[in-house]
Design a protein around this motif. Structure first.
Motif, PDB file in Angstrom:
ATOM      1  N   LEU A   1     -68.472  11.085  24.096  1.00  0.00           N
ATOM      2  CA  LEU A   1     -67.344  10.271  24.562  1.00  0.00           C
ATOM      3  C   LEU A   1     -67.044  10.565  26.033  1.00  0.00           C
ATOM      4  O   LEU A   1     -66.892   9.641  26.849  1.00  0.00           O
ATOM      5  N   MET A   2     -67.009  11.840  26.378  1.00  0.00           N
ATOM      6  CA  MET A   2     -66.744  12.211  27.771  1.00  0.00           C
ATOM      7  C   MET A   2     -67.817  11.634  28.684  1.00  0.00           C
ATOM      8  O   MET A   2     -67.514  11.106  29.759  1.00  0.00           O
TER       9      MET A   2
ATOM     10  N   TYR B   1     -67.072   7.906  29.280  1.00  0.00           N
ATOM     11  CA  TYR B   1     -65.911   7.681  30.156  1.00  0.00           C
ATOM     12  C   TYR B   1     -66.250   8.033  31.605  1.00  0.00           C
ATOM     13  O   TYR B   1     -65.865   7.314  32.537  1.00  0.00           O
ATOM     14  N   LEU B   2     -66.949   9.142  31.791  1.00  0.00           N
ATOM     15  CA  LEU B   2     -67.294   9.542  33.158  1.00  0.00           C
ATOM     16  C   LEU B   2     -68.199   8.497  33.818  1.00  0.00           C
ATOM     17  O   LEU B   2     -68.041   8.183  34.995  1.00  0.00           O
TER      18      LEU B   2
ATOM     19  N   ASP C   1     -66.502   5.735  35.282  1.00  0.00           N
ATOM     20  CA  ASP C   1     -65.781   6.110  36.502  1.00  0.00           C
ATOM     21  C   ASP C   1     -66.738   6.385  37.665  1.00  0.00           C
ATOM     22  O   ASP C   1     -66.314   6.894  38.708  1.00  0.00           O
ATOM     23  N   GLY C   2     -68.016   6.083  37.497  1.00  0.00           N
ATOM     24  CA  GLY C   2     -68.964   6.262  38.597  1.00  0.00           C
ATOM     25  C   GLY C   2     -69.684   7.600  38.628  1.00  0.00           C
ATOM     26  O   GLY C   2     -70.464   7.869  39.545  1.00  0.00           O
ATOM     27  N   PHE C   3     -69.414   8.431  37.641  1.00  0.00           N
ATOM     28  CA  PHE C   3     -70.049   9.759  37.574  1.00  0.00           C
ATOM     29  C   PHE C   3     -71.514   9.573  37.175  1.00  0.00           C
ATOM     30  O   PHE C   3     -71.819   8.881  36.213  1.00  0.00           O
TER      31      PHE C   3
END
Lengths: 461, 461
Positions: B218-219, B222-223, B226-228
């Motif tokens: 999940l992390m 989401y990252l 956000d462009g990670f």
């Protein structure tokens, strides 16, 4: 099928669960505090960087909007896990955080963030925090050494051993029994992860690795306190960490010189500070140049030529970088690093950003060359000797030498230098003002006397 | 040093990012909904167990005290990450959740919890949720197959491939682009972890493994939104998952039959339901016994002797269990399993707990023996044939046979059976009442029509 299993407590779990600050010899205590202050600069240098900000945003979106643990320099607080996630991401970004050479492990980034977050949440004293951090360093370094070179070829040891280091530090703060600490090790080791593959495209995973290690280790310790069990031999068991992730693991390293009654090998004190912000292969020569300049009162303009007497590895890595065009490249340019060190006394993040193509830098860079040196090459990698020969504009031929690069245990930083480095990193990061950083660092030096660990930065940072 | 790197999007990332519910053929859609309902029973069976409660307590202590995502049957809600952590821990506890035979991977436990938590948080429709879950199944199963047998010897594939499955499902819900999905895979793979070592002392790590996979995946998603960035070839890169954690990885499996325009291999539909709560080696014979009892209208009292014609593996694993003394042992006792199936129509969790030493169970258990069968042994492990010969008290000799154990794709459960199993598991867990479970399950069957995914249990559960 079910059997009663006799379990013995691993000495490393026993050690981590029982370590007291008063057991730590004074010089090691002092070094631990040095590392703590040095770490703080790294957090401030990294906390606004894009990948770090992503992780901090995620942490804040998943944790409570305020909590007992400081999200450093974000003007925020959250739960221990979420604060640890964000602060650990920040710690390793500038790559100026500490390093243990033998384990190729960066302890500060994975030990201080989870320990601080938990210490703030439970109201631990500064001495309790620092004892826990020493436990984290001692465990993490030994696990890194245990996993060995084969592990490091594919896995990022700071991420993998880091999960154990975080569990040890948090477990000590939560006052786990030795048996609970062993369960925490099991739960940490079974979450241990981090692959080097991201390097191939310069992806952001390094920040995720320290964040994950801190959060997973913290979770392992909290679960152990709640009675949650883990593998009893996560290190050397037939389906444990070594079996899965190493082909040259050495179990003896797990307990190598483990201190008993304060006597033994304190791996914490073997940790090196990073002084220059460049490739490590440039450090010995940069220090040797500064040595000869100090000894003979030379200014950059006095230098006609510098010959760096280096090991073959330095030529292999640095040789191709003749005319750097990016900041990153310039950190692998021996000439650039020596020029910055000659002009500014150190080659720091700010100097690279602002000066790597400045005319003075380029002028001196062009006067630097490398030459293979038999003595230096033979000593490497056990010793990183720095040797330079400087030809001055007035015709002198001068020799500079250092036997250990600045920041290594035998040539460590003074507290003034650590403070200065931390403040430089804080200024580089730009998250807090000079006055606030100065006051925070001054307070950090007193950590061992704090009755209770509070925010490192005053509210409103 | 810095190079421009040409990156191509892996077909698996492309597939996961673009899958629509309407692309999924109707029979696969139906199977996905079957798996969804089946999963819900497993969560309710596990949610109050001690190790699960530990993880739920930890999650609630680190997340917000209330949030958009349901912590199922704990009367609580939190952030998506924390709800996923708790629900994933619950899903695999009773070991009645689904399994994909080829990958030895339990998809439901690591796919539905993070997808549900995120769907609730973003207000996704039921069809969006289910498309995301199919993406998670397809990715996780293929990654598990890719990592191979050598991986499974040391690593718990549900934990490792599970991190990728969770990232795919959540990434689809977050509408990641294919490029972002590839970054999410990189960030998930570099957190991929889970070692079998805990089995040696029957530690609690299995719950931690599914929880960790769900939360880490999940992390990663989401990252990525956000462009990670993450590794671009986390699967087969020189320092990627296969390099670190497998010696027989097969890259072709990553894209094996990957559906294109709806046509291809839908691995989701290959997933098996677990019908009996016992060791898988007992299932074929238990089903064959029920077949012969049904065909001839036999009652348990009519049975004088049962001979199970089995493969060698069944004799190896089950042979030593002659007189089980614990519930766990009794699940490896062929006689006990057949006795429970004969008396109750299935050997479920409740039957084992309450009846494994009941006189009727023991009496029939003593009449069961195993015998190596050439046909069954030759077919194994591709096919798990069930064959029994029953000697009746009135002197008849009857033969029972099933070619695929109940729950496998060729002998799947009816929706009535899935509902009944889910309600049995709910009753076993004891977290919710019959009426509430019945009403929730009835609603779950309609998931694909939900305009918006809400709580699965009405408030106050």
């Amino acid at each position: 099928m079910k059997q009663e299993i006799q379990v013995s407590i691993h000495p490393l779990a026993q050690f981590a669960a029982q370590l007291q600050w008063s057991d730590v010899p004074a010089p090691v205590q002092d070094r631990a505090v040095d590392l703590w202050v040095d770490w703080f600069g790294s957090v401030l240098a990294g906390c606004k960087a894009r990948p770090v900000a992503s992780i901090a945003r995620f942490a804040m979106s998943q944790g409570p909007a305020s909590g007992p643990s400081e999200v450093i320099a974000q003007g925020a607080s959250s739960s221990p896990m979420m604060a640890a996630l964000a602060n650990a991401a920040a710690s390793h970004f500038a790559e100026q955080d500490d390093v243990h050479n033998g384990s190729v492990f960066h302890p500060a980034a994975v030990v201080f963030p989870p320990a601080l977050a938990v210490a703030q949440a439970i109201g631990a004293s500064g001495a309790e925090l620092m004892a826990a951090c020493v436990a984290g360093y001692e465990v993490g370094i030994r696990v890194g050494e245990f996993l060995g070179r084969s592990h490091y070829k594919v896995f990022h040891t700071t991420a993998t051993a880091g999960t154990l280091a975080a569990a040890a530090a948090v477990g000590r703060l939560l006052q786990l029994t030795p048996a609970q600490m062993q369960h925490a090790f099991g739960s940490a080791g079974t979450q241990s992860a981090g692959l080097w593959e991201f390097l191939r495209t310069a992806a952001d995973s390094k920040q995720l690795h320290t964040a994950h290690a801190a959060a997973a280790g913290l979770m392992a310790a909290y679960l152990a306190r709640d009675g949650f069990t883990g593998a009893q031999d996560i290190f050397t068991g037939a389906q444990g960490m070594a079996a899965g992730m190493s082909s040259d693991a050495n179990p003896a390293r797990l307990t190598d010189g483990l201190p008993n009654g304060g006597v033994g090998r304190w791996a914490t004190a073997e940790t090196s500070f990073k002084w220059h912000a460049s490739c490590r292969h440039t450090h010995p020569a940069a220090d040797a140049l500064q040595q000869v300049m100090r000894e003979h009162g030379l200014k950059p303009a006095d230098i006609a030529q510098v010959t760096c007497h280096v090991h073959q590895g330095a030529i292999d890595v640095l040789g191709p970088v003749v005319s750097p065009t990016t900041v990153h490249q310039s950190k692998f340019s021996m000439g650039t690093v020596l020029a910055l060190a000659a002009h500014f006394g150190h080659a720091g993040l700010t100097e690279f950003d602002a000066q790597f193509l400045a005319p003075d830098t380029v002028a001196l860079r062009e006067k630097v060359r490398m030459e293979l040196d038999a003595e230096v090459d033979a000593a490497y990698p056990q010793r990183w000797i720095g040797k330079v020969t400087v030809q001055t504009t007035d015709g002198r031929r001068l020799h500079g030498r250092v036997d250990e690069p600045k920041g290594d245990p035998g040539n460590t930083l003074s507290r003034e230098e650590i403070t200065a480095k931390a403040l430089r990193l804080a200024a580089y990061g730009g998250a807090v003002g000079t006055a606030q950083a100065t006051s925070a660092v001054a307070s950090l030096w007193q950590v061992a006397q704090w009755p209770r660990v509070g925010d490192l930065l005053a509210a409103g940072a």
